[in-house]
Write a protein that holds these residues in place. Structure first.
Motif, PDB file in Angstrom:
ATOM      1  N   TYR A 195      -0.844  36.960  27.755  1.00 18.43           N
ATOM      2  CA  TYR A 195      -1.671  35.973  28.434  1.00 18.43           C
ATOM      3  C   TYR A 195      -1.307  35.914  29.893  1.00 18.43           C
ATOM      4  O   TYR A 195      -0.199  36.259  30.292  1.00 18.43           O
ATOM      5  N   VAL A 196      -2.246  35.421  30.686  1.00 16.92           N
ATOM      6  CA  VAL A 196      -2.007  35.052  32.081  1.00 16.92           C
ATOM      7  C   VAL A 196      -2.435  33.591  32.158  1.00 16.92           C
ATOM      8  O   VAL A 196      -3.593  33.252  31.920  1.00 16.92           O
ATOM      9  N   CYS A 197      -1.502  32.725  32.484  1.00 13.74           N
ATOM     10  CA  CYS A 197      -1.767  31.287  32.503  1.00 13.74           C
ATOM     11  C   CYS A 197      -2.866  30.967  33.512  1.00 13.74           C
ATOM     12  O   CYS A 197      -2.844  31.441  34.642  1.00 13.74           O
ATOM     13  N   PHE A 198      -3.846  30.164  33.091  1.00 12.78           N
ATOM     14  CA  PHE A 198      -4.959  29.824  33.973  1.00 12.78           C
ATOM     15  C   PHE A 198      -4.569  28.787  35.022  1.00 12.78           C
ATOM     16  O   PHE A 198      -5.276  28.630  36.008  1.00 12.78           O
ATOM     17  N   LYS A 199      -3.424  28.111  34.863  1.00 19.01           N
ATOM     18  CA  LYS A 199      -2.989  27.117  35.852  1.00 19.01           C
ATOM     19  C   LYS A 199      -2.013  27.706  36.869  1.00 19.01           C
ATOM     20  O   LYS A 199      -2.179  27.533  38.065  1.00 19.01           O
ATOM     21  N   CYS A 200      -0.970  28.379  36.382  1.00 19.82           N
ATOM     22  CA  CYS A 200       0.074  28.855  37.305  1.00 19.82           C
ATOM     23  C   CYS A 200       0.117  30.380  37.433  1.00 19.82           C
ATOM     24  O   CYS A 200       0.966  30.901  38.152  1.00 19.82           O
ATOM     25  N   THR A 201      -0.756  31.084  36.765  1.00 20.29           N
ATOM     26  CA  THR A 201      -0.896  32.556  36.787  1.00 20.29           C
ATOM     27  C   THR A 201       0.369  33.301  36.341  1.00 20.29           C
ATOM     28  O   THR A 201       0.605  34.436  36.743  1.00 20.29           O
ATOM     29  N   THR A 202       1.184  32.663  35.509  1.00 20.07           N
ATOM     30  CA  THR A 202       2.363  33.322  34.959  1.00 20.07           C
ATOM     31  C   THR A 202       1.939  34.220  33.808  1.00 20.07           C
ATOM     32  O   THR A 202       1.142  33.822  32.963  1.00 20.07           O
ATOM     33  N   LYS A 203       2.485  35.440  33.776  1.00 14.67           N
ATOM     34  CA  LYS A 203       2.195  36.355  32.675  1.00 14.67           C
ATOM     35  C   LYS A 203       3.233  36.152  31.584  1.00 14.67           C
ATOM     36  O   LYS A 203       4.427  36.063  31.857  1.00 14.67           O
ATOM     37  N   PHE A 204       2.759  36.064  30.331  1.00 15.72           N
ATOM     38  CA  PHE A 204       3.691  35.855  29.218  1.00 15.72           C
ATOM     39  C   PHE A 204       3.054  36.318  27.916  1.00 15.72           C
ATOM     40  O   PHE A 204       1.847  36.543  27.826  1.00 15.72           O
ATOM     41  N   TYR A 205       3.889  36.503  26.901  1.00 12.73           N
ATOM     42  CA  TYR A 205       3.456  36.833  25.541  1.00 12.73           C
ATOM     43  C   TYR A 205       3.592  35.576  24.686  1.00 12.73           C
ATOM     44  O   TYR A 205       4.477  34.748  24.912  1.00 12.73           O
ATOM     45  N   ASP A 206       2.736  35.430  23.684  1.00 17.54           N
ATOM     46  CA  ASP A 206       2.790  34.228  22.846  1.00 17.54           C
ATOM     47  C   ASP A 206       3.824  34.309  21.729  1.00 17.54           C
ATOM     48  O   ASP A 206       4.040  33.336  21.020  1.00 17.54           O
ATOM     49  N   MET A 207       4.504  35.425  21.585  1.00 11.04           N
ATOM     50  CA  MET A 207       5.556  35.626  20.580  1.00 11.04           C
ATOM     51  C   MET A 207       5.057  35.348  19.156  1.00 11.04           C
ATOM     52  O   MET A 207       5.784  34.858  18.311  1.00 11.04           O
ATOM     53  N   LYS A 208       3.750  35.605  18.938  1.00 12.67           N
ATOM     54  CA  LYS A 208       3.092  35.436  17.631  1.00 12.67           C
ATOM     55  C   LYS A 208       3.133  33.984  17.129  1.00 12.67           C
ATOM     56  O   LYS A 208       3.085  33.738  15.940  1.00 12.67           O
ATOM     57  N   LYS A 209       3.212  33.042  18.059  1.00 12.15           N
ATOM     58  CA  LYS A 209       3.181  31.628  17.703  1.00 12.15           C
ATOM     59  C   LYS A 209       1.714  31.186  17.618  1.00 12.15           C
ATOM     60  O   LYS A 209       0.847  31.752  18.281  1.00 12.15           O
ATOM     61  N   PRO A 210       1.405  30.161  16.824  1.00 12.02           N
ATOM     62  CA  PRO A 210       0.007  29.736  16.692  1.00 12.02           C
ATOM     63  C   PRO A 210      -0.559  29.084  17.953  1.00 12.02           C
ATOM     64  O   PRO A 210      -1.749  29.148  18.199  1.00 12.02           O
ATOM     65  N   ASP A 211       0.295  28.453  18.768  1.00  7.41           N
ATOM     66  CA  ASP A 211      -0.165  27.808  19.995  1.00  7.41           C
ATOM     67  C   ASP A 211       0.283  28.619  21.203  1.00  7.41           C
ATOM     68  O   ASP A 211       1.479  28.712  21.486  1.00  7.41           O
ATOM     69  N   PRO A 212      -0.668  29.199  21.971  1.00  6.21           N
ATOM     70  CA  PRO A 212      -0.287  29.965  23.158  1.00  6.21           C
ATOM     71  C   PRO A 212      -0.003  29.031  24.341  1.00  6.21           C
ATOM     72  O   PRO A 212      -0.878  28.723  25.138  1.00  6.21           O
ATOM     73  N   LEU A 213       1.242  28.562  24.443  1.00  4.08           N
ATOM     74  CA  LEU A 213       1.643  27.654  25.521  1.00  4.08           C
ATOM     75  C   LEU A 213       2.377  28.427  26.601  1.00  4.08           C
ATOM     76  O   LEU A 213       3.236  29.270  26.321  1.00  4.08           O
TER      77      LEU A 213
END
Length: 95
Positions: free
Chosen positions: A10-28
């Motif tokens: 993902y690329v955060c729509f607020k702070c543009t940080t790139k991250f993986y969701d680690m297969k969690k149900p909520d992509p925070l």
């Protein structure tokens, strides 16, 4: 080599940080905590936007008033004498 075990990227729509969701149900986002499912890019367009077909004007046919037509028929009947009209029609039907 891609990281397949980390989940979706993902690329955060607020702070543009790139991250993986680690297969969690909520992509925070790990930096700001924004839920990526609330992204404005994923929402349906608002009702204010018009589609391609709505810009075409609709043709509305005018309703003709019935009163002038009734007056015209009365005038036509008034022009002919009552005796002449049925006789003329009878002669045309016989031919």
């Amino acid at each position: 080599m891609p990281a397949k075990d980390l989940g979706n990227k993902y690329v955060c729509f607020k702070c543009t940080t790139k991250f993986y969701d680690m297969k969690k149900p909520d992509p925070l986002c790990p930096k700001c905590g924004a839920d990526q499912r609330e992204s404005p890019a994923l929402k349906a367009p608002s009702e204010g936007r018009r589609g391609r077909l709505s810009s075409i004007p609709k043709v509305i046919e005018p309703i003709e008033p019935e009163e002038p037509a009734a007056e015209a028929e009365e005038e036509e009947l008034a022009e002919f004498d009552e005796d002449e009209e049925p006789a003329a029609e009878a002669e045309e039907e016989d031919i």
